[in-house]
Design a protein around this motif. Structure first.
Motif, mmCIF file in Angstrom:
data_model
loop_
_atom_site.group_PDB
_atom_site.id
_atom_site.type_symbol
_atom_site.label_atom_id
_atom_site.label_comp_id
_atom_site.label_asym_id
_atom_site.label_seq_id
_atom_site.Cartn_x
_atom_site.Cartn_y
_atom_site.Cartn_z
ATOM 1 N N LYS A 1 19.894 -11.023 3.462
ATOM 2 C CA LYS A 1 19.597 -9.587 3.387
ATOM 3 C C LYS A 1 18.431 -9.327 2.431
ATOM 4 N N VAL A 2 18.493 -9.956 1.259
ATOM 5 C CA VAL A 2 17.454 -9.738 0.242
ATOM 6 C C VAL A 2 16.091 -10.219 0.740
ATOM 7 N N LEU A 3 16.084 -11.326 1.495
ATOM 8 C CA LEU A 3 14.813 -11.881 1.973
ATOM 9 C C LEU A 3 14.257 -11.134 3.178
ATOM 10 N N THR A 4 15.088 -10.310 3.823
ATOM 11 C CA THR A 4 14.628 -9.687 5.069
ATOM 12 C C THR A 4 14.543 -8.165 5.028
ATOM 13 N N VAL A 5 15.180 -7.520 4.066
ATOM 14 C CA VAL A 5 15.099 -6.051 4.004
ATOM 15 C C VAL A 5 13.667 -5.647 3.656
ATOM 16 N N LYS A 6 13.068 -4.789 4.485
ATOM 17 C CA LYS A 6 11.647 -4.461 4.315
ATOM 18 C C LYS A 6 11.349 -3.799 2.975
ATOM 19 N N GLU A 7 12.268 -2.920 2.546
ATOM 20 C CA GLU A 7 12.022 -2.221 1.279
ATOM 21 C C GLU A 7 11.917 -3.198 0.106
ATOM 22 N N TRP A 8 12.601 -4.340 0.258
ATOM 23 C CA TRP A 8 12.577 -5.319 -0.838
ATOM 24 C C TRP A 8 11.334 -6.190 -0.763
ATOM 25 N N ALA A 9 10.810 -6.326 0.442
ATOM 26 C CA ALA A 9 9.696 -7.266 0.617
ATOM 27 C C ALA A 9 8.532 -6.959 -0.302
ATOM 28 N N HIS A 10 8.217 -5.676 -0.469
ATOM 29 C CA HIS A 10 7.075 -5.311 -1.314
ATOM 30 C C HIS A 10 7.345 -5.643 -2.775
ATOM 31 N N ALA A 11 8.618 -5.560 -3.186
ATOM 32 C CA ALA A 11 8.950 -5.793 -4.594
ATOM 33 C C ALA A 11 9.061 -7.282 -4.908
ATOM 34 N N GLU A 12 9.352 -8.110 -3.889
ATOM 35 C CA GLU A 12 9.599 -9.545 -4.128
ATOM 36 C C GLU A 12 8.397 -10.425 -3.814
ATOM 37 N N LYS A 13 7.473 -9.955 -2.988
ATOM 38 C CA LYS A 13 6.432 -10.845 -2.455
ATOM 39 C C LYS A 13 5.044 -10.295 -2.766
ATOM 40 N N VAL A 14 4.050 -11.188 -2.766
ATOM 41 C CA VAL A 14 2.665 -10.740 -3.002
ATOM 42 C C VAL A 14 2.068 -10.270 -1.672
ATOM 43 N N PRO A 15 1.008 -9.416 -1.734
ATOM 44 C CA PRO A 15 0.399 -8.928 -0.487
ATOM 45 C C PRO A 15 -0.286 -10.059 0.272
ATOM 46 N N ALA A 16 -0.552 -9.799 1.546
ATOM 47 C CA ALA A 16 -1.312 -10.761 2.347
ATOM 48 C C ALA A 16 -2.692 -10.950 1.720
ATOM 49 N N HIS A 17 -3.195 -12.155 1.769
ATOM 50 C CA HIS A 17 -4.535 -12.507 1.253
ATOM 51 C C HIS A 17 -4.659 -12.331 -0.266
ATOM 52 N N PHE A 18 -3.526 -12.256 -0.970
ATOM 53 C CA PHE A 18 -3.571 -11.990 -2.406
ATOM 54 C C PHE A 18 -4.359 -13.058 -3.168
#
Length: 903
Positions: free
Chosen positions: A732-749
Motif C-alpha cells: 500500500k505504501v509503495l503504491t498509493v499515489k499520494e505517498w509517491a510524491h513524499a517517498e520518491k524523487v521526481p523523474a530525471h532528478f
C-alpha cells in the motif's frame, strides 16, 4: 570440446576439481569482480563491481556443463557434473535485470556483445538482446571499431604506462578519445551469421576490409586497436569521429620491432577473424562452431540422451505437477470431505518424502576430494526449482518439499496467509523459469498444525482452485505421485553410490492416530485469539535482580515476560539460569508458545532476542542491489548502515543486530521482514520502486506506521500485525499515489542535479555535507548510477524526511531556473540549507509566525506554497550576487516575485 569428441579429462581428481569450480561460479551473481577488461569500475582505481558480462558468461557456463559427462558420452557415472538449477536461475535473473547496463559505473560496455551473442548466447529474450546490442552500437561504434566503454583510457597516448591505477578525475581526459577496437566489427559479423542478418554481415565486412593489413608473408593481420595521435586529441574531442586514427603497433607483426609486444599478433583478433572468414565463406557451419547449440533457446536444442537433467525444458504449454501430502490419515479424511484428494507418506512409498535440508546433506558428498583438499558442495539451501525434481539416490526415489514448508527458526512459516501467498508465488515461479527436460513436480505439505489455523479455509479454497487446473495463469495438475513420476524430471545422484558412507536421511514422518476423528473444519479446535494489555517494562532496567525475577514469576503476559527476559540478557547474559533453565531456553519456549497463539508482538520480540535471521535473505538483498539501488537499515534518528554490495548471511545478521537491536529490539527482525518483502517485490514489480534509489527500511517502517494511523481504524502497533498483513501494508505504501510524491524523487532528478553541479564551480552543500564539482564531473557522467548514488549519499545525511523532500524540491527549482536562463552560473558555493532557511524566513513573515525555529508548518504546507518561497529564495540569491551572468545585469530592478512567475 568434449561434446565435439575430444577426450580432455581422465581422472576423478579432475572431475572433483571441475565440480568445485561450478560451486564457485554459481555465486557469480553476487560477486563483485574486475570484469572482462580486468579493470573493475571504469575509474580504474582497484575497485571491483558487479558486472553483467561476468554474470552472463557464468550463467551460460553453468547451462553448458550441467549434466555433462567429462569422460565423454560413454563415461562413468561419477564423471558427471551437477549444477544447482536455482543458482543458475539467480544468475539468469540478475543478468537479465542488469541489461542493457554493464555495471554501476558503466552504463554500456562492448563486453556484453560476446555475452549476448557468440560465444555465450547468455540471453534468448529477444527484447533484451536487441536493446543491449542497439545500446552498444549507438554509443560505442566508431569508424575504426568499437570503444570498449566510455572514458576507457587503456593504451591511449594519454595513459601513463608506469601507473597501474588512474588518479582521481583523470578519466575525464579520455572522454571522446578512447581507442577503437576492430575486434568488435568481427563479433558483429559472426553475430550476423548466427542471427541470419546478411545486411549486418555485409556492413561490418566492408568496415573491416579497410582495417586489414598484410604482414611480411602477405597474410591478413588486424591491428589490436586504433588510437588518436597526440597532436589531434583536442580536434577529436571538439568534433568526435573527425580525425584519422592510427593503427597500434601491437598486433601488426612489424619486422624488426624493438619490443616483443609489437612483433606479436593480437591473437584474439586473428582467431575471431579466421572464424568469421570460415563462416562467411560457407566453410564452417554454425553447428560445427557451436556443437552444443548455445545459439538456440533451450527448448529448441536437440535432446541430450542419458540419465541426467539438462537445460532443455519445454517453452510453451508447461504443466506444473502437484502432489498433495497430508501429515496424517485423520487430516487426509477431513480433506476428502471437501473433495480434495491427498496422499499420506505411507501411501507414496517406496517414494520417500524428504525436506530439502536432507537433500543438502546428500549434495555435500559431491565433489569431495581429500587429495586436493576439496570440501564438496557448501551447505546452501536447495531452492524452488531444485525441489521440483524427483531424485534417485542410493536405490531410493525421493521427492522433496519446498523451503516454504520448512519449519524454520524464523517465524514467517507460522503465518498461514503468507504461506498461501507463497504457494501461489512458488507455483508461478516454477512455471515461469523451469527449463529442464521433464515436468516439474511440486510437493505441497499439509500439516495438522495448518488445520487449526483460522485461515485454513483459505488454503482449502486455494486447493480447490488448483484442482481446476490453473494457479492464476500457470497450468497445474494435481495427481497421485505414482501417476506423475513418469512425466517428471528425474535426477540420478549416481555419485552417492561411490561413497562408502551410509546416508542417514530423516524422512517426513506421518502422524499416527487411533481414530480418524474430524469430519469437517467445524470439529477442529481452533487456535484462540490471544491478547494482553501491553505494558512497557523499560523502567525495570535498573531494578534489583530479585525484583526482575519476581516480576517474571508473577507475570502472565507473554509480551511482559519477553521484555523482562530481554532485561535479564543485557544484565546477566543469555545463559543465565532461572530454576535450572537458561534464559535462552525459556525464550525458545516462550517463542514457540507465542507462535502457536499468533501473538506477533511477542513472537517478534523473542525472535530478536534469539538473534534470528530470515532464511535465504542474501539473494533478496542482491536482487535489490543489482537493480541499481541501495538499502539502508537502522532505527530512525540513529546511525544507519548502508548495504551497497552483496553480503553473506553472517554479515547481514551482524549488521542487523549491531545497528538496530540496541535502539529497538523488535525492529531487528521487523526490518529483516521488510527487506525480504522488498527483495521479492522488486523482482516481480520493479515499477513500485521507481524514483527510489536508496530504500531506507527504517523510514519505510515509519511510512507504514503513518499509513496505519491515517487509514486503519483502531490500528494496532505494526509489530502486532501478521507477516502477511505487514507485507500488504508495505505494498500500500509503495503504491498509493499520494505517498509517491513524499517517498520518491521526481523523474530525471539526478540529471537535474548534474545540470546544477555543472553550473556551480564551488559545489553544492547541505547540512555541512559537500558535493564538489571537481572531481565529480570529471570522474563521472550524468547517466551512471554511481553519480545518482553520490547524490543520494548527500541527501542521506538530512535526517528529517520533510526537510529532505524540501531539498529535493529546491534542487529541481534551481535546475529549472538554470535551464531557462542558460547565461547564469553560481558564483559561490550553493548552500541549500541557507536557501531553505531564507525561504522559511519569508514564509514566517508572511504568516506572522512567532516561533523562529519551528519549521513544521512550512514543511507541511502545500507543494505549490513551498515551491513559491523556495523559488523566491533562489532568485534573491541570484539578484544579490550569488550568480554570475553574461547577459543579465543584476542591477536591473527585477522584482523577485515577478522573476519567480517567469521561472
Amino acid at each position: 570440446m568434449i561434446s565435439s569428441g575430444l577426450q580432455i579429462v581422465y581422472t576423478q581428481d579432475e572431475v572433483a576439481f571441475v565440480q568445485n569450480l561450478v560451486y564457485y561460479v554459481e555465486r557469480a551473481y553476487r560477486t563483485p569482480d574486475y570484469g572482462m577488461w580486468e579493470r573493475g569500475s571504469r575509474y580504474n582505481d582497484g575497485t571491483p563491481e558487479i558486472h553483467a558480462s561476468s554474470i552472463g558468461i557464468a550463467k551460460s557456463a553453468l547451462e553448458a556443463i550441467n549434466g555433462c559427462n567429462l569422460f565423454g558420452e560413454k563415461g562413468a557415472s561419477w564423471s558427471v557434473i551437477y549444477v544447482d538449477i536455482d543458482a543458475h536461475n539467480r544468475n539468469r535473473s540478475i543478468f537479465e535485470t542488469m541489461l542493457p547496463r554493464e555495471s554501476s559505473s558503466k552504463s554500456v560496455d562492448a563486453a556484453l556483445l560476446p555475452t549476448i551473442s557468440f560465444p555465450a548466447f547468455a540471453t534468448h529474450e529477444e527484447v533484451l538482446y536487441n536493446e543491449t546490442k542497439a545500446n552498444i552500437i549507438r554509443r560505442l561504434k566508431g569508424n575504426y571499431g568499437f570503444k570498449r566503454f566510455g572514458r576507457d583510457g587503456y593504451k591511449t597516448v594519454l595513459e601513463d604506462k608506469h601507473r597501474r591505477y588512474y588518479k582521481s578525475g583523470e578519466i575525464k581526459d579520455f572522454d571522446s578519445v578512447e581507442n577503437e577496437w576492430p575486434l568488435f566489427y568481427i563479433f558483429m559479423i559472426i553475430d550476423g551469421v548466427f542471427k541470419s542478418l546478411p545486411e549486418q554481415v555485409e556492413e561490418y565486412q566492408n568496415l573491416l576490409k579497410t582495417k586489414v593489413y598484410k604482414d611480411q608473408n602477405g597474410d591478413p593481420v588486424i591491428p589490436m586497436y586504433y588510437y588518436v595521435p597526440e597532436e589531434y586529441l583536442e580536434t577529436e574531442r571538439n568534433e568526435p569521429c573527425s580525425v584519422n586514427r592510427l593503427p597500434s603497433d601491437e598486433g601488426r607483426g612489424y619486422r624488426g620491432a624493438v619490443d616483443h609486444e609489437s612483433t606479436s599478433m593480437y591473437l584474439w583478433n586473428q582467431a575471431m577473424f579466421v572464424i568469421a572468414q570460415l563462416l562467411t565463406a560457407g566453410l564452417l557451419h554454425i553447428n560445427e562452431l557451436d556443437p552444443i547449440r548455445r545459439y538456440l533457446p533451450s527448448y529448441n536444442r536437440p535432446r541430450r540422451a542419458g540419465r541426467y537433467s539438462a537445460f532443455q525444458g519445454t517453452h510453451t504449454d508447461l504443466v506444473v505437477q502437484i502432489v498433495l501430502i497430508a501429515e496424517s490419515m485423520r487430516l487426509q479424511a477431513m480433506m476428502a470431505t471437501y473433495g480434495i484428494q491427498t496422499q499420506t507418506p505411507h501411501e507414496v512409498e517406496p517414494v520417500q518424502i524428504l525436506s530439502s535440508t536432507q537433500l543438502v546433506k546428500v549434495y555435500q558428498k559431491l565433489g569431495v576430494n581429500n587429495k586436493l583438499n576439496l570440501q564438496g558442495r557448501p551447505a546452501r539451501p536447495i531452492g524452488s526449482l531444485g525441489t521440483s525434481k524427483v531424485y534417485r539416490v542410493c536405490g531410493m526415489t525421493v521427492l522433496c518439499y519446498p523451503l516454504i514448508f520448512e519449519v524454520s527458526e524464523f517465524y514467517l512459516y507460522r503465518d498461514m496467509a503468507l504461506l498461501i501467498d507463497d504457494i501461489k508465488t512458488e507455483l508461478q515461479f516454477v512455471g515461469k523459469y523451469w527449463r529442464l527436460s521433464g515436468r516439474p513436480t511440486v510437493c505441497l505439505l499439509i500439516r495438522e498444525e495448518h488445520m487449526r489455523d483460522p485461515q485454513f479455509k483459505k488454503m482449502l479454497d486455494l486447493f480447490a482452485m488448483l484442482k481446476k487446473g490453473y494457479c492464476d495463469k500457470t497450468k497445474v495438475r494435481i495427481g497421485r505421485l505414482q501417476n506423475l513420476i513418469s512425466s517428471s524430471c528425474i535426477e540420478h545422484l549416481d555419485f552417492v553410490n561411490t561413497m562408502e558412507t551410509d546416508l542417514d536421511l530423516a524422512q517426513f514422518k506421518q502422524l499416527q492416530h487411533d481414530y480418524i476423528g474430524y469430519q469437517s473444519l467445524t470439529d477442529v479446535p481452533k487456535a484462540f485469539a490471544y491478547a494482553e494489555d501491553v505494558k512497557d517494562y523499560i523502567y525495570m532496567a535498573n531494578e534489583p535482580l530479585s525484583d526482575i525475577l519476581n516480576e517474571i514469576r508473577n507475570s502472565v503476559g507473554l509480551y511482559a515476560k519477553c521484555q523482562l527476559y530481554g532485561i535479564l540478557i543485557k544484565r546477566e547474559g543469555i545463559n543465565y539460569e532461572i530454576n535450572g533453565t537458561t534464559v535462552r531456553d525459556h525464550l525458545r519456549a516462550l517463542y514457540q508458545h507465542a507462535g502457536s497463539l499468533r501473538f506477533w508482538m511477542a513472537v517478534r520480540y523473542c525472535s530478536s532476542l534469539l538473534n534470528h535471521t530470515v532464511d535465504s535473505i542474501s539473494p533478496f538483498i542482491t536482487g535489490v542491489l543489482v537493480k541499481g539501488k541501495q538499502i539502508a537499515v537502522g532505527v530512525v534518528g540513529q546511525e544507519e548502515t548502508v548495504f551497497d554490495k552483496p553480503m553473506t548471511p553472517a554479515e547481514i545478521q551482524s549488521v542487523m543486530y549491531s545497528t538496530i537491536q540496541p535502539h529497538n529490539t523488535v525492529q531487528a527482525v521487523l526490518q529483516q521482514e521488510i527487506l525480504l518483502y522488498c527483495g521479492r517485490l522488486i523482482g516481480t514489480n520493479p515499477e513500485m520502486f521507481k524514483g527510489i534509489l536508496k530504500i531506507r527500511i527504517g523510514w519505510v517502517l515509519e511510512a507504514m506506521k503513518l499509513y496505519l494511523q491515517m487509514f486503519v481504524k483502531d490500528a494496532k502497533p505494526i509489530e502486532n500485525y501478521s507477516p502477511y498483513e505487514v507485507r500488504q501494508f508495505l505494498i500500500k505504501v509503495l503504491t498509493v499515489k499520494e505517498w509517491a510524491h513524499a517517498e520518491k524523487v521526481p523523474a530525471h532528478f539526478y540529471n537535474q542535479v548534474w545540470e546544477v553541479l555543472m553550473r556551480c564551480p564551488g559545489g553544492i552543500i547541505v547540512n555541512g555535507r559537500e558535493l564538489p564539482q571537481q572531481p565529480t564531473v570529471s570522474n563521472m557522467t550524468r547517466s551512471e548510477l554511481t553519480f545518482a548514488l553520490l547524490v543520494e549519499s548527500l541527501l542521506h545525511h538530512v535526517q528529517l524526511p520533510e526537510y529532505r523532500q524540501i531539498v529535493v524540491e529546491l534542487l529541481s527549482i534551481v535546475s529549472t531556473i538554470l535551464l531557462r536562463n542558460p547565461e547564469l552560473s553560481f558564483q559561490k558555493q550553493l548552500d541549500l540549507s541557507q536557501l531553505v532557511e531564507d525561504s522559511f524566513i519569508m514564509y514566517r513573515k508572511d504568516h506572522n509566525l512567532l516561533n523562529l525555529e519551528d519549521k513544521s508548518s512550512f514543511f507541511s504546507a502545500h507543494y505549490s506554497v513551498t515551491t513559491g518561497y523556495l523559488a523566491r529564495a533562489v532568485v534573491n540569491n541570484v539578484l544579490t550576487g550569488g550568480c554570475v551572468t553574461t547577459i543579465l545585469d543584476t542591477n536591473d530592478a527585477v522584482d523577485s516575485r515577478e522573476m519567480c512567475k517567469v521561472t
